[in-house]
Write a protein that holds these residues in place. Structure first.
Motif, mmCIF file in Angstrom:
data_model
loop_
_atom_site.group_PDB
_atom_site.id
_atom_site.type_symbol
_atom_site.label_atom_id
_atom_site.label_comp_id
_atom_site.label_asym_id
_atom_site.label_seq_id
_atom_site.Cartn_x
_atom_site.Cartn_y
_atom_site.Cartn_z
ATOM 1 N N VAL A 57 67.375 45.001 15.967
ATOM 2 C CA VAL A 57 66.280 45.548 15.181
ATOM 3 C C VAL A 57 65.331 46.277 16.108
ATOM 4 O O VAL A 57 64.978 45.770 17.179
ATOM 5 N N ASN A 58 64.932 47.447 15.704
ATOM 6 C CA ASN A 58 63.925 48.190 16.443
ATOM 7 C C ASN A 58 62.564 47.582 16.146
ATOM 8 O O ASN A 58 62.101 47.598 15.016
ATOM 9 N N LYS A 59 61.937 47.000 17.165
ATOM 10 C CA LYS A 59 60.659 46.308 16.947
ATOM 11 C C LYS A 59 59.553 47.250 16.459
ATOM 12 O O LYS A 59 58.556 46.808 15.924
ATOM 13 N N SER A 60 59.736 48.563 16.636
ATOM 14 C CA SER A 60 58.703 49.495 16.186
ATOM 15 C C SER A 60 58.778 49.765 14.687
ATOM 16 O O SER A 60 57.907 50.417 14.130
ATOM 17 N N SER A 61 59.839 49.277 14.036
ATOM 18 C CA SER A 61 59.945 49.487 12.594
ATOM 19 C C SER A 61 58.883 48.661 11.866
ATOM 20 O O SER A 61 58.331 47.712 12.409
ATOM 21 N N GLY A 62 58.625 49.008 10.629
ATOM 22 C CA GLY A 62 57.605 48.293 9.866
ATOM 23 C C GLY A 62 58.128 47.074 9.141
ATOM 24 O O GLY A 62 57.411 46.491 8.320
ATOM 25 N N LEU A 63 59.363 46.673 9.428
ATOM 26 C CA LEU A 63 59.949 45.536 8.734
ATOM 27 C C LEU A 63 59.259 44.239 9.127
ATOM 28 O O LEU A 63 58.814 44.065 10.263
ATOM 29 N N ARG A 64 59.201 43.309 8.173
ATOM 30 C CA ARG A 64 58.579 42.014 8.402
ATOM 31 C C ARG A 64 59.578 40.916 8.085
ATOM 32 O O ARG A 64 60.701 41.173 7.663
ATOM 33 N N GLY A 65 59.155 39.688 8.285
ATOM 34 C CA GLY A 65 59.987 38.558 7.912
ATOM 35 C C GLY A 65 60.828 38.012 9.048
ATOM 36 O O GLY A 65 60.710 38.414 10.213
ATOM 37 N N ARG A 66 61.693 37.069 8.688
ATOM 38 C CA ARG A 66 62.611 36.431 9.626
ATOM 39 C C ARG A 66 64.045 36.727 9.222
ATOM 40 O O ARG A 66 64.328 37.009 8.062
ATOM 41 N N SER A 67 64.932 36.608 10.206
ATOM 42 C CA SER A 67 66.342 36.796 9.909
ATOM 43 C C SER A 67 66.895 35.548 9.234
ATOM 44 O O SER A 67 66.730 34.433 9.731
ATOM 45 N N ILE A 68 67.567 35.750 8.109
ATOM 46 C CA ILE A 68 68.183 34.615 7.416
ATOM 47 C C ILE A 68 69.367 34.066 8.194
ATOM 48 O O ILE A 68 69.858 32.971 7.899
ATOM 49 N N PHE A 69 69.803 34.812 9.190
ATOM 50 C CA PHE A 69 70.957 34.394 9.990
ATOM 51 C C PHE A 69 70.545 33.700 11.289
ATOM 52 O O PHE A 69 71.324 33.594 12.226
#
Length: 544
Positions: free
Chosen positions: A505-517
């Motif tokens: 995952v690119n840490k600069s993306s605006g995605l949030r949350g945790r990986s379900i995996f």
């Protein structure tokens, strides 16, 4: 106007008649709901009856006042009476399907052709609706023909006095708010109390940054694996027997095919749907961000005009994926055509894309036809040289349930269980077909929901809001790994999880949350909203 004692008595008596006529509009659907949902009376139900009397008195005052206006007064009064009757039945339909009273913000949907033709024109009690509305209008017209002076103070005073009494009457925390109030009084009361006592709270959107510090529980998928995201309309985790058994609950609706698919792969016993409403759930699932948790314009609608959003399809598209979105309903509804383009999908398709159907309504094609033709799209993508990301949204379980009339299921025809059973069989056939084609060997399949429609008729709003936050999450990994995972997850976790399993995952993306995996040492808070009930809930770090 007579001022003696007999005159006052006549005025009071005359005032009762329009109140009784207008009371027919809220009382009839209330009784129908109680019988239809098989709900027994409690003391709180009489509070709702009093609220109906109070609002009917004020409506009667408005009608009497309009009748007194020359030329246009009577037509305006009778039109107002018709709207009053239809709005009460609309509220009853909303309660029947969603468990909550209709909101003023929903009025705009009446002008949407998909909603109007697909749901508004499919009422549960069409003959009673017509009879009540016409009966109300005709009765008021006949009453207005006779010269019976009514002093508005009796109507206004009586209505306002009853409203005060309703406000002073404590609500019953064990039953739904729709049973204890009239929808107009409830919305007005909520508006007053919110403005008086609630200041804007902090937004959760900036409190949950991307977290990939957990330990992986599955191996990464092979490089450039395909991704299939299947979003099932209204499905709840309560419908899967093995998942609901973990929480010691059961539902009248069961989906054994989906349950078997869950047993084949990874399944999550506690999966939180962040909000009610397809557009809100889809926003969280595709963009890895909280939707708005209180009643407001959905972020999906708000951001539809953006040039490019930092959502999952855009991120995968930048990595060389072919990205496609397919839904059964018209694509223009909720401006999905604009949003899916902004979210990064190369191509998007709605109801006009489907060439055949076993049953079709204004919400699109039935679920069996939907998934059969989705296989064709997957075969097309498989023939290309690019890895692909395909998102599918079924709509057949949306009211009024797009199921072939000749489908012989184990539930009552026309019911939610009947539609869910049809969907369950269609999904089972779909996954078996993908298996036969070898698609599952090189594809990460995520099966989830947009929202949950689970509710217990007549139960309190908090309990039903909790039920409607319970989603379903199943992952079919190319490795074939299976198991039940009890660490809570939520909709906005899915984009970062998919990218995590694909190799980073690119840490600069605006995605949030945790990986379900991944497995995490520390628990976290999870939030959800239910704009139908006007509630926000949360799961604490202690699991409460």
């Amino acid at each position: 106007m007579a001022r003696d004692g007999d005159g006052l008595i006549r005025n009071k008596t005359a005032a009762v008649v329009p109140v009784c006529i207008t009371l027919l509009s809220p009382l009839t659907p209330r009784v129908l709901l109680m019988f239809d949902l098989e709900i027994g009376l409690r003391l709180g139900d009489f509070r709702g009856l009093m609220a109906d009397f109070a609002i009917s008195g004020l409506v009667a005052a408005a009608i009497v006042g309009l009748i007194g206006i020359r030329k246009v007064g009577k037509p305006a009064a009778l039109s107002f009476a018709a709207i009053w009757s239809l709005s009460n039945f609309a509220n009853a339909e909303h309660v029947r399907e969603l468990g909550s009273m209709i909101g003023f913000t929903n009025v705009g949907y009446l002008f949407d052709p998909t909603v109007f033709l697909g749901s508004v024109l499919a009422p549960a009690w069409p003959l009673i609706l017509v009879a009540t509305s016409l009966g109300t209008v005709i009765a008021l017209w006949l009453w207005s023909r006779e010269s019976r002076p009514v002093e508005l103070r009796w109507l206004l005073g009586g209505g306002l006095l009853l409203l005060v009494l309703v406000e002073m009457w404590p609500t019953d925390p064990e039953i739904g708010s729709w049973r204890q109030s009239n929808f107009i009084f409830q919305k007005a009361s909520n508006l007053i109390h919110r403005r008086a006592s609630i200041a804007p709270g902090p937004s959760p959107h900036h409190e949950f940054a991307a977290d990939l510090d957990g330990v992986p529980i599955v191996a990464s998928a092979p490089p450039a694996s395909n991704v299939l995201l299947v979003i099932l309309e209204g499905v709840s985790g309560a419908y899967l027997p093995t998942i609901s058994a973990h929480h010691g609950v059961s539902s009248s609706i069961r989906m054994p095919e989906l349950d078997a698919i869950a047993a084949r792969g990874l399944s999550w016993s506690t999966f939180v749907a962040n909000q009610r409403g397809t557009s809100r759930g889809q926003y969280a699932v595709l963009c890895g961000d909280y939707p708005k948790l209180l009643t407001a314009e959905p972020k999906l609608t708000e951001l539809a005009g953006a040039k490019q959003l930092d959502c999952l399809p855009a991120i995968l598209g930048a990595r060389g994926y072919s990205t496609v979105y397919v839904q059964a309903a018209p694509l223009a509804f909720m401006v999905k055509d604009q949003f899916m383009r902004a979210a990064g999908f190369d191509r998007s398709f709605g109801d006009t894309w489907f060439e055949h159907a076993y049953h079709r309504n204004h919400w699109g094609v039935d679920d069996r036809a939907f998934f059969e033709q989705a296989v064709g799209m997957i075969e097309e993508l498989e023939s290309g040289e690019q890895p692909w990301f395909l998102t599918l949204l079924s709509v057949g379980t949306h009211h009024p349930f797009n199921t072939p009339p000749d489908f012989e299921g184990s539930y009552q025809p026309g019911s939610a269980g009947w539609a869910m059973e049809y969907l369950d069989l269609a999904v089972g056939e779909f996954v078996r077909k993908l298996d036969d084609l070898g698609v599952l060997d090189e594809t990460l399949v995520i099966i989830t929901n947009d929202e949950s429609r689970e509710l217990v008729p007549g139960d309190n709003d908090i309990a039903n809001s909790l039920r409607q936050a319970w989603g379903v999450l199943i992952a079919l990994h190319p490795s074939g790994i299976s198991g039940s995972i009890h660490e809570p997850a939520m909709q906005l976790d899915l984009p970062i999880s998919i990218l995590d399993i694909l190799g980073g995952v690119n840490k600069s993306s605006g995605l949030r949350g945790r990986s379900i995996f991944r497995e995490y040492e520390e628990s976290r808070q999870l939030l959800w909203g239910n704009f139908y009930f006007g509630l926000v809930g949360g799961l604490s770090e202690e699991g409460q």
